[in-house]
Scaffold this motif. Structure first.
Motif, PDB file in Angstrom:
ATOM      1  N   VAL A  90      41.633  43.583  35.470  1.00  0.00           N
ATOM      2  CA  VAL A  90      42.975  44.048  35.101  1.00  0.00           C
ATOM      3  C   VAL A  90      43.463  45.112  36.076  1.00  0.00           C
ATOM      4  O   VAL A  90      44.639  45.098  36.486  1.00  0.00           O
ATOM      5  N   ILE A  91      42.613  46.031  36.479  1.00  0.00           N
ATOM      6  CA  ILE A  91      43.073  47.113  37.354  1.00  0.00           C
ATOM      7  C   ILE A  91      43.403  46.606  38.756  1.00  0.00           C
ATOM      8  O   ILE A  91      44.108  47.285  39.510  1.00  0.00           O
ATOM      9  N   ARG A  92      42.924  45.410  39.121  1.00  0.00           N
ATOM     10  CA  ARG A  92      43.215  44.862  40.452  1.00  0.00           C
ATOM     11  C   ARG A  92      44.478  44.005  40.477  1.00  0.00           C
ATOM     12  O   ARG A  92      44.800  43.394  41.500  1.00  0.00           O
ATOM     13  N   LEU A  93      45.167  43.928  39.364  1.00  0.00           N
ATOM     14  CA  LEU A  93      46.430  43.198  39.352  1.00  0.00           C
ATOM     15  C   LEU A  93      47.477  43.945  40.174  1.00  0.00           C
ATOM     16  O   LEU A  93      47.313  45.121  40.504  1.00  0.00           O
ATOM     17  N   GLU A  94      48.558  43.259  40.486  1.00  0.00           N
ATOM     18  CA  GLU A  94      49.650  43.878  41.243  1.00  0.00           C
ATOM     19  C   GLU A  94      50.499  44.696  40.273  1.00  0.00           C
ATOM     20  O   GLU A  94      51.247  44.150  39.452  1.00  0.00           O
ATOM     21  N   TRP A  95      50.377  46.019  40.357  1.00  0.00           N
ATOM     22  CA  TRP A  95      51.071  46.913  39.442  1.00  0.00           C
ATOM     23  C   TRP A  95      52.248  47.627  40.095  1.00  0.00           C
ATOM     24  O   TRP A  95      52.970  48.355  39.424  1.00  0.00           O
ATOM     25  N   HIS A  96      52.461  47.443  41.387  1.00  0.00           N
ATOM     26  CA  HIS A  96      53.505  48.201  42.077  1.00  0.00           C
ATOM     27  C   HIS A  96      54.639  47.310  42.587  1.00  0.00           C
ATOM     28  O   HIS A  96      55.493  47.769  43.343  1.00  0.00           O
ATOM     29  N   ASN A  97      54.618  46.040  42.198  1.00  0.00           N
ATOM     30  CA  ASN A  97      55.681  45.107  42.575  1.00  0.00           C
ATOM     31  C   ASN A  97      55.885  45.054  44.093  1.00  0.00           C
ATOM     32  O   ASN A  97      56.996  45.069  44.597  1.00  0.00           O
ATOM     33  N   ARG A  98      54.758  45.032  44.818  1.00  0.00           N
ATOM     34  CA  ARG A  98      54.823  44.926  46.267  1.00  0.00           C
ATOM     35  C   ARG A  98      54.096  43.663  46.700  1.00  0.00           C
ATOM     36  O   ARG A  98      53.154  43.222  46.061  1.00  0.00           O
ATOM     37  N   THR A  99      54.483  43.124  47.791  1.00  0.00           N
ATOM     38  CA  THR A  99      53.833  41.958  48.363  1.00  0.00           C
ATOM     39  C   THR A  99      53.468  42.248  49.800  1.00  0.00           C
ATOM     40  O   THR A  99      54.135  43.018  50.502  1.00  0.00           O
ATOM     41  N   LEU A 111      39.670  52.948  37.610  1.00  0.00           N
ATOM     42  CA  LEU A 111      38.850  52.570  36.467  1.00  0.00           C
ATOM     43  C   LEU A 111      38.447  53.796  35.649  1.00  0.00           C
ATOM     44  O   LEU A 111      38.364  53.727  34.418  1.00  0.00           O
ATOM     45  N   SER A 112      38.193  54.922  36.314  1.00  0.00           N
ATOM     46  CA  SER A 112      37.794  56.133  35.590  1.00  0.00           C
ATOM     47  C   SER A 112      38.893  56.601  34.634  1.00  0.00           C
ATOM     48  O   SER A 112      38.608  57.122  33.546  1.00  0.00           O
ATOM     49  N   ARG A 113      40.166  56.393  35.007  1.00  0.00           N
ATOM     50  CA  ARG A 113      41.261  56.788  34.124  1.00  0.00           C
ATOM     51  C   ARG A 113      41.367  55.846  32.923  1.00  0.00           C
ATOM     52  O   ARG A 113      41.690  56.280  31.813  1.00  0.00           O
ATOM     53  N   ILE A 114      41.089  54.580  33.135  1.00  0.00           N
ATOM     54  CA  ILE A 114      41.076  53.628  32.013  1.00  0.00           C
ATOM     55  C   ILE A 114      39.995  54.035  31.008  1.00  0.00           C
ATOM     56  O   ILE A 114      40.216  54.044  29.787  1.00  0.00           O
ATOM     57  N   ILE A 115      38.803  54.378  31.525  1.00  0.00           N
ATOM     58  CA  ILE A 115      37.707  54.800  30.652  1.00  0.00           C
ATOM     59  C   ILE A 115      38.062  56.087  29.920  1.00  0.00           C
ATOM     60  O   ILE A 115      37.784  56.260  28.730  1.00  0.00           O
ATOM     61  N   LEU A 116      38.704  57.016  30.623  1.00  0.00           N
ATOM     62  CA  LEU A 116      39.089  58.288  30.001  1.00  0.00           C
ATOM     63  C   LEU A 116      40.060  58.065  28.847  1.00  0.00           C
ATOM     64  O   LEU A 116      39.970  58.743  27.811  1.00  0.00           O
ATOM     65  N   ARG A 141      53.165  54.329  32.523  1.00  0.00           N
ATOM     66  CA  ARG A 141      53.466  53.046  31.888  1.00  0.00           C
ATOM     67  C   ARG A 141      52.556  51.934  32.425  1.00  0.00           C
ATOM     68  O   ARG A 141      52.212  51.004  31.710  1.00  0.00           O
ATOM     69  N   ARG A 142      52.130  52.033  33.696  1.00  0.00           N
ATOM     70  CA  ARG A 142      51.217  51.030  34.260  1.00  0.00           C
ATOM     71  C   ARG A 142      49.863  51.075  33.546  1.00  0.00           C
ATOM     72  O   ARG A 142      49.289  50.031  33.217  1.00  0.00           O
ATOM     73  N   TYR A 143      49.350  52.270  33.298  1.00  0.00           N
ATOM     74  CA  TYR A 143      48.070  52.386  32.595  1.00  0.00           C
ATOM     75  C   TYR A 143      48.199  51.952  31.136  1.00  0.00           C
ATOM     76  O   TYR A 143      47.270  51.367  30.565  1.00  0.00           O
ATOM     77  N   PHE A 144      49.330  52.209  30.533  1.00  0.00           N
ATOM     78  CA  PHE A 144      49.537  51.756  29.157  1.00  0.00           C
ATOM     79  C   PHE A 144      49.541  50.224  29.091  1.00  0.00           C
ATOM     80  O   PHE A 144      48.925  49.636  28.192  1.00  0.00           O
ATOM     81  N   LYS A 145      50.186  49.579  30.036  1.00  0.00           N
ATOM     82  CA  LYS A 145      50.196  48.119  30.074  1.00  0.00           C
ATOM     83  C   LYS A 145      48.795  47.570  30.333  1.00  0.00           C
ATOM     84  O   LYS A 145      48.403  46.540  29.764  1.00  0.00           O
ATOM     85  N   ALA A 146      48.046  48.268  31.187  1.00  0.00           N
ATOM     86  CA  ALA A 146      46.675  47.814  31.454  1.00  0.00           C
ATOM     87  C   ALA A 146      45.818  47.904  30.201  1.00  0.00           C
ATOM     88  O   ALA A 146      45.044  46.990  29.893  1.00  0.00           O
ATOM     89  N   ILE A 147      45.948  48.989  29.440  1.00  0.00           N
ATOM     90  CA  ILE A 147      45.202  49.124  28.185  1.00  0.00           C
ATOM     91  C   ILE A 147      45.621  48.045  27.201  1.00  0.00           C
ATOM     92  O   ILE A 147      44.787  47.486  26.462  1.00  0.00           O
TER      93      ILE A 147
END
Length: 280
Positions: A90-99, A111-116, A141-147
């Motif tokens: 999940v954390i390796r998905l494209e979260w910044h809308n860049r190509t 990943l450490s922030r997801i665990i926190l 909001r990106r971390y909330f969507k990841a959770i």
């Protein structure tokens, strides 16, 4: 003495006055503050969030069922094995809308922030994530969507032991598997005869009452074992003679090697016996 008083007076003239000490204290404090401003890193203060109006839909809030089951002091630790693949994917998905075609770069989430978040917040919302991680509203909001994506996948990937721990249920009992390695075989006639002989009752010759009476006679007929007579000290006659001659206890102890405590005991016995004879 005159030279000593003169030296003390000269040293007293060199001491600073109260006003000079106060000025020195102010100067040193100012220098210390300037040094701290140059050397210490500057901490960025978080911008105060503007209170939102009650209009519009309420912010989405997620319940975190893994609070207390994931963390440093838990059995599964901070990085549970059953959920690492889900989190890293999940954390390796494209979260910044860049190509990459337009010169952008895909930066994964931490990943450490997801665990926190999972080990700290019982209820996850965009505002709580921003307060916990000290992030802006857009990045939080990106971390909330990841959770939001990770939680259902983690619930499906839970091992049975964690499910039982979270739901407070006992494991289903498994049937007992018994493997009999020794097949039952019918004993031979000789074995049965020997078994019956070993298990025979002894009342075929006498009754139980007769056996009990015989045992009681043997018990009462046996003579009690006499206690061994106590032997006297080999030096007691010699010590008794020395006491009768009027020798001191210390002298007797040096000559015979008998302890003074024992000599005093024998002396008291002799005196007690003499008193009894006189009384009789």
């Amino acid at each position: 003495m005159k030279f000593a008083k003169l030296e003390i007076a000269q040293d007293a003239d060199k001491l600073l006055t109260a006003a000079e000490l106060n000025a020195l204290d102010i100067r040193l404090a100012a220098n210390a503050e300037r040094w701290l401003e140059k050397k210490l890193p500057i901490t960025k203060s978080k911008n105060s969030r503007k209170p939102k109006s009650n209009r519009g839909p309420k912010p989405k809030v997620l319940h975190n069922p893994f609070l207390g089951f994931i963390g440093r002091t838990t059995l599964w630790g901070r990085y549970p094995v059953f959920a690492l693949d889900v989190m890293e994917g999940v954390i390796r998905l494209e979260w910044h809308n860049r190509t990459e075609e337009v010169g952008g770069k895909s930066t994964p989430l931490a990943l450490s922030r997801i665990i926190l978040i999972l080990e700290s917040l019982p209820f996850v919302s965009n505002e709580k994530v921003a307060d916990l991680l000290q992030l802006g509203e857009r990045h939080a909001r990106r971390y909330f969507k990841a959770i939001e994506i990770i939680l259902p996948a983690m619930m499906a990937a839970r091992p049975n032991s964690l499910i039982e721990e979270m739901e407070h249920t006992e494991p289903n009992p498994k049937p007992c598997e018994w493997e009999d390695r020794y097949e039952a075989c019918k004993p031979s006639a000789e074995t049965l005869e020997k078994l019956h002989y070993d298990l025979r009752t002894l009342t075929q010759y006498k009754t139980a009452e007769e056996y009990d009476a015989e045992m009681e006679e043997q018990c009462f007929a046996s003579k009690p074992t006499p206690f061994p007579t106590r032997q006297h000290h080999p030096k007691k006659p010699e010590v008794t003679k020395m006491l009768a001659d009027g020798m001191g206890i210390k002298s007797i102890e040096r000559q015979t090697g008998v302890a003074a405590k024992t000599i005093r005991k024998w002396r008291d016995e002799i005196l007690a016996a003499q008193v009894e004879q006189r009384a009789a």
